[in-house]
Design a protein around this motif. Structure first.
Motif, mmCIF file in Angstrom:
data_model
loop_
_atom_site.group_PDB
_atom_site.id
_atom_site.type_symbol
_atom_site.label_atom_id
_atom_site.label_comp_id
_atom_site.label_asym_id
_atom_site.label_seq_id
_atom_site.Cartn_x
_atom_site.Cartn_y
_atom_site.Cartn_z
ATOM 1 N N TRP A 206 0.824 -1.209 0.000
ATOM 2 C CA TRP A 206 0.000 0.000 0.000
ATOM 3 C C TRP A 206 0.857 1.257 0.000
ATOM 4 C CZ3 TRP A 206 -4.778 0.134 -1.389
ATOM 5 C CH2 TRP A 206 -5.636 -0.931 -1.136
ATOM 6 N N THR A 207 2.018 1.204 0.666
ATOM 7 C CA THR A 207 2.880 2.391 0.716
ATOM 8 C C THR A 207 3.337 2.804 -0.678
ATOM 9 O OG1 THR A 207 4.752 0.901 1.166
ATOM 10 C CG2 THR A 207 3.700 1.963 3.059
ATOM 11 N N GLN A 208 3.621 1.807 -1.539
ATOM 12 C CA GLN A 208 4.017 2.126 -2.914
ATOM 13 C C GLN A 208 2.874 2.787 -3.676
ATOM 14 O OE1 GLN A 208 5.459 -2.116 -3.366
ATOM 15 N NE2 GLN A 208 6.905 -1.089 -4.743
ATOM 16 N N LEU A 209 1.683 2.227 -3.530
ATOM 17 C CA LEU A 209 0.528 2.818 -4.210
ATOM 18 C C LEU A 209 0.247 4.219 -3.693
ATOM 19 C CD1 LEU A 209 -1.985 -0.165 -4.457
ATOM 20 C CD2 LEU A 209 -0.710 0.905 -6.308
ATOM 21 N N ASP A 210 0.364 4.409 -2.378
ATOM 22 C CA ASP A 210 0.105 5.732 -1.804
ATOM 23 C C ASP A 210 1.056 6.778 -2.366
ATOM 24 O OD1 ASP A 210 -1.928 4.700 -0.266
ATOM 25 O OD2 ASP A 210 -0.683 4.442 1.535
ATOM 26 N N MET A 211 2.303 6.366 -2.652
ATOM 27 C CA MET A 211 3.275 7.313 -3.180
ATOM 28 C C MET A 211 3.066 7.595 -4.662
ATOM 29 S SD MET A 211 5.130 8.333 -0.710
ATOM 30 C CE MET A 211 6.248 9.230 -1.765
ATOM 31 N N VAL A 212 2.768 6.561 -5.420
ATOM 32 C CA VAL A 212 2.706 6.706 -6.878
ATOM 33 C C VAL A 212 1.344 7.205 -7.348
ATOM 34 C CG1 VAL A 212 2.853 5.444 -9.067
ATOM 35 C CG2 VAL A 212 4.475 4.956 -7.242
ATOM 36 N N PHE A 213 0.278 6.790 -6.678
ATOM 37 C CA PHE A 213 -1.075 7.072 -7.164
ATOM 38 C C PHE A 213 -1.340 8.559 -7.425
ATOM 39 C CE2 PHE A 213 -5.618 7.901 -6.481
ATOM 40 C CZ PHE A 213 -6.153 7.079 -7.445
ATOM 41 N N PRO A 214 -1.036 9.473 -6.487
ATOM 42 C CA PRO A 214 -1.329 10.895 -6.778
ATOM 43 C C PRO A 214 -0.593 11.412 -8.005
ATOM 44 C CG PRO A 214 -0.841 10.564 -4.450
ATOM 45 C CD PRO A 214 -0.460 9.301 -5.145
ATOM 46 N N TRP A 215 0.684 11.032 -8.153
ATOM 47 C CA TRP A 215 1.444 11.483 -9.316
ATOM 48 C C TRP A 215 0.875 10.901 -10.603
ATOM 49 C CZ3 TRP A 215 4.981 15.239 -8.876
ATOM 50 C CH2 TRP A 215 5.512 15.486 -7.609
ATOM 51 N N ALA A 216 0.477 9.639 -10.542
ATOM 52 C CA ALA A 216 -0.077 9.004 -11.737
ATOM 53 C C ALA A 216 -1.386 9.663 -12.140
ATOM 54 C CB ALA A 216 -0.293 7.511 -11.477
ATOM 55 N N VAL A 217 -2.229 9.972 -11.177
ATOM 56 C CA VAL A 217 -3.516 10.620 -11.490
ATOM 57 C C VAL A 217 -3.282 11.993 -12.108
ATOM 58 C CG1 VAL A 217 -5.597 11.616 -10.474
ATOM 59 C CG2 VAL A 217 -4.838 9.350 -9.767
ATOM 60 N N ILE A 218 -2.348 12.755 -11.545
ATOM 61 C CA ILE A 218 -2.035 14.077 -12.098
ATOM 62 C C ILE A 218 -1.507 13.949 -13.524
ATOM 63 C CG2 ILE A 218 -0.491 16.065 -11.885
ATOM 64 C CD1 ILE A 218 -0.644 15.685 -8.838
ATOM 65 N N ALA A 219 -0.629 12.971 -13.749
ATOM 66 C CA ALA A 219 -0.058 12.780 -15.085
ATOM 67 C C ALA A 219 -1.123 12.329 -16.079
ATOM 68 C CB ALA A 219 1.077 11.765 -15.034
ATOM 69 N N LEU A 220 -2.026 11.437 -15.669
ATOM 70 C CA LEU A 220 -3.098 10.996 -16.561
ATOM 71 C C LEU A 220 -4.039 12.156 -16.887
ATOM 72 C CD1 LEU A 220 -3.912 7.518 -14.970
ATOM 73 C CD2 LEU A 220 -2.839 7.927 -17.184
ATOM 74 N N ALA A 221 -4.327 12.985 -15.895
ATOM 75 C CA ALA A 221 -5.143 14.170 -16.163
ATOM 76 C C ALA A 221 -4.426 15.117 -17.118
ATOM 77 C CB ALA A 221 -5.469 14.884 -14.849
ATOM 78 N N GLY A 222 -3.108 15.256 -16.937
ATOM 79 C CA GLY A 222 -2.338 16.085 -17.855
ATOM 80 C C GLY A 222 -2.358 15.538 -19.272
ATOM 81 N N ALA A 223 -2.320 14.216 -19.397
ATOM 82 C CA ALA A 223 -2.386 13.602 -20.727
ATOM 83 C C ALA A 223 -3.708 13.929 -21.412
ATOM 84 C CB ALA A 223 -2.207 12.091 -20.614
ATOM 85 N N LEU A 224 -4.792 13.895 -20.651
ATOM 86 C CA LEU A 224 -6.097 14.251 -21.223
ATOM 87 C C LEU A 224 -6.126 15.718 -21.654
ATOM 88 C CD1 LEU A 224 -8.541 12.394 -18.796
ATOM 89 C CD2 LEU A 224 -8.100 11.845 -21.202
ATOM 90 N N MET A 225 -5.517 16.590 -20.851
ATOM 91 C CA MET A 225 -5.473 18.007 -21.200
ATOM 92 C C MET A 225 -4.638 18.253 -22.450
ATOM 93 S SD MET A 225 -5.032 19.592 -17.360
ATOM 94 C CE MET A 225 -4.822 21.268 -17.967
ATOM 95 N N LEU A 226 -3.631 17.431 -22.664
ATOM 96 C CA LEU A 226 -2.755 17.592 -23.826
ATOM 97 C C LEU A 226 -3.263 16.854 -25.059
ATOM 98 C CD1 LEU A 226 0.677 17.088 -22.033
ATOM 99 C CD2 LEU A 226 -0.064 19.194 -23.152
ATOM 100 N N SER A 227 -4.350 16.112 -24.917
ATOM 101 C CA SER A 227 -4.774 15.207 -25.987
ATOM 102 C C SER A 227 -5.058 15.943 -27.302
ATOM 103 C CB SER A 227 -6.010 14.420 -25.543
ATOM 104 O OG SER A 227 -7.078 15.292 -25.202
ATOM 105 N N ARG A 228 -5.728 17.078 -27.245
ATOM 106 C CA ARG A 228 -6.017 17.808 -28.487
ATOM 107 C C ARG A 228 -4.723 18.287 -29.147
ATOM 108 N NH1 ARG A 228 -6.485 22.970 -30.239
ATOM 109 N NH2 ARG A 228 -7.971 23.336 -31.961
#
Length: 348
Positions: A206-228
C-alpha cells in the motif's frame, strides 16, 4: 502548408473519430476492470472464493488470515496492475503522437532504462531507502534519460525530429542498460535487480501505491489536457504550428507527463515492454486517430491487458507466478512481427 490542406487534415480526423464507440469501450472496459480486479484478488498460490473477497472488503476481520492476505497483499497487487497498465499505455500513446512513430512507447526515449539504472544505483549505494526513495530515484532516472535524449536530439541543425529522438533514445537505452548490468555484476545485485528486469506486481505494498497514485492521477489528467494538442502534433509540426500550436511547450509538457507515467510504473512493476506499443494501436483501430479518445481508451485497455496478463501468470505458476513481463511479451512479440509485416506491405 496551405489552409485548405490543413482543413482537410482536421476534417479527416473528425470524420475518422468514433466517440460513441469510445464511450462504449470505456463503459464496458470499466465494468470488466472491476470484474478482473476481483478475479485477480481471488487468484494466487491459494485460491480464495469471490464471496470471501467481498467479505474482506466490506466486513474486514483482522483475525482471519485470508482477510489479511486479501487486504495487505492481493488488493494492492490488483490495483497496481490497473494503474501500471493505464500509465504505460497512455505513455505509449503520447509518445506515438509526439514522435509520429508507430513503434514508439515510453522505452523509446530511454525512460524505462533510465529508471531501471536509477533503481540499480539506489540498491547499490542507498539500500536502506524505502518506497518513497525508490520512487524518487525512478523518477530521477527517467528525467535524466529524457534530458539526455532531448539534448542530443536538439544538438543538430534543424532541431528535434522523430527520427533523431528515436535514434537518441535507442543509444541512451543501450547505455543505461549496460551501466545497470555493470552495477549488478560489480555489487552482486543480480537477484535484487532480476525482479525489475523481468517485471512483476508481486510484493506490491500500500505504501508504494500511496506514493505513486497521486502522481499518476495528475499525469493521466495532464495527458487528457494535452490530448487535443497531441492530435495536432500527430499531423506534423508544420501543420500544428500553422494552427497556432506552441509546439515547443507542448513537446516539453508531454515529455514531463510521459516521464512521470513511466517512472511511476517502473518503481512499482519494473520494466515491462510492449504495453505502450500494443494498446495505443488497438485503441486507434477502434476509435480513430483523435487522441481525445485514444488516451482514455488506452488507459482502460492498458489496465485490462496488465490485469489479464497478471492473472494468467499466476495461473501458469501459482506458487511463484510467471513474470508479468514474460507473459506480456508472449503477446507483444507476435504483435510486433505482424505489425512489421503489414507495414512492409504498405497497409499501415
Amino acid at each position: 502548408m496551405s489552409a485548405s490542406s490543413r482543413d482537410s487534415d482536421i476534417n479527416l480526423i473528425q470524420q475518422s473519430s468514433r466517440p460513441i464507440t469510445a464511450m462504449i469501450i470505456m463503459a464496458t472496459g470499466l465494468m470488466m476492470l472491476v470484474l478482473l480486479t476481483g478475479l485477480s484478488v481471488a487468484t494466487g498460490s491459494s485460491a480464495i472464493s469471490l464471496s470471501t473477497v467481498w467479505q474482506a472488503i466490506i466486513h474486514f476481520n483482522p483475525d482471519l488470515q485470508q482477510h489479511q492476505v486479501i487486504r495487505e497483499l492481493r488488493i494492492p497487487r490488483a490495483l497496481a496492475g490497473v494503474l501500471v497498465g493505464a500509465c504505460l499505455a497512455v505513455a505509449g500513446a503520447l509518445m506515438q503522437g509526439l514522435t509520429r512513430n508507430p513503434l514508439a512507447d515510453s522505452g523509446l526515449l530511454g525512460l524505462n532504462a533510465g529508471a531501471g539504472f536509477a533503481i540499480a544505483v539506489c540498491f547499490a549505494f542507498f539500500p536502506s531507502v524505502g518506497s518513497a526513495g525508490l520512487m524518487f530515484f525512478s523518477f530521477a532516472g527517467a528525467a535524466v534519460a529524457v534530458g539526455i535524449v532531448y539534448g542530443i536530439g536538439s544538438l543538430t541543425r534543424g532541431g528535434i525530429t522523430p527520427i533523431r529522438l528515436t535514434l537518441a533514445g535507442a543509444a541512451v537505452s543501450a547505455l543505461f542498460v549496460a551501466l545497470s548490468t555493470g552495477i549488478a555484476v560489480y555489487f552482486n545485485l543480480g537477484l535484487e535487480l532480476s525482479f525489475w528486469y523481468a517485471g512483476g506486481l508481486g510484493g506490491t505494498k500500500w505504501t508504494q501505491l500511496d506514493m505513486v497514485f497521486p502522481w499518476a492521477v495528475i499525469a493521466l489528467a495532464g495527458a487528457l489536457m494535452l490530448s487535443r494538442s497531441v492530435t495536432l502534433l500527430s499531423l506534423g509540426e508544420e501543420v500544428a504550428s500553422g494552427l497556432g500550436l506552441r509546439t515547443g511547450w507542448v513537446k516539453a509538457a508531454t515529455l514531463v507527463v510521459v516521464m512521470v507515467l513511466a517512472g511511476g510504473s517502473v518503481s512499482i512493476a519494473g520494466m515491462i515492454a510492449f504495453v505502450g506499443l500494443m494498446v495505443p494501436h488497438l485503441a486507434r483501430y477502434m476509435v480513430g486517430v483523435d487522441y481525445r479518445w485514444i488516451i482514455p481508451c488506452s488507459a482502460i485497455l492498458g489496465g485490462l491487458l496488465v490485469e489479464i496478463a497478471d492473472i494468467a501468470g499466476q495461473w501458469l505458476d501459482p506458487t511463484y507466478g510467471t513474470p508479468l513481463g514474460a507473459v506480456i511479451a508472449l503477446l507483444g512479440v507476435p504483435f510486433f512481427i505482424v505489425f512489421i509485416r503489414r507495414s512492409g506491405r504498405g497497409l499501415i
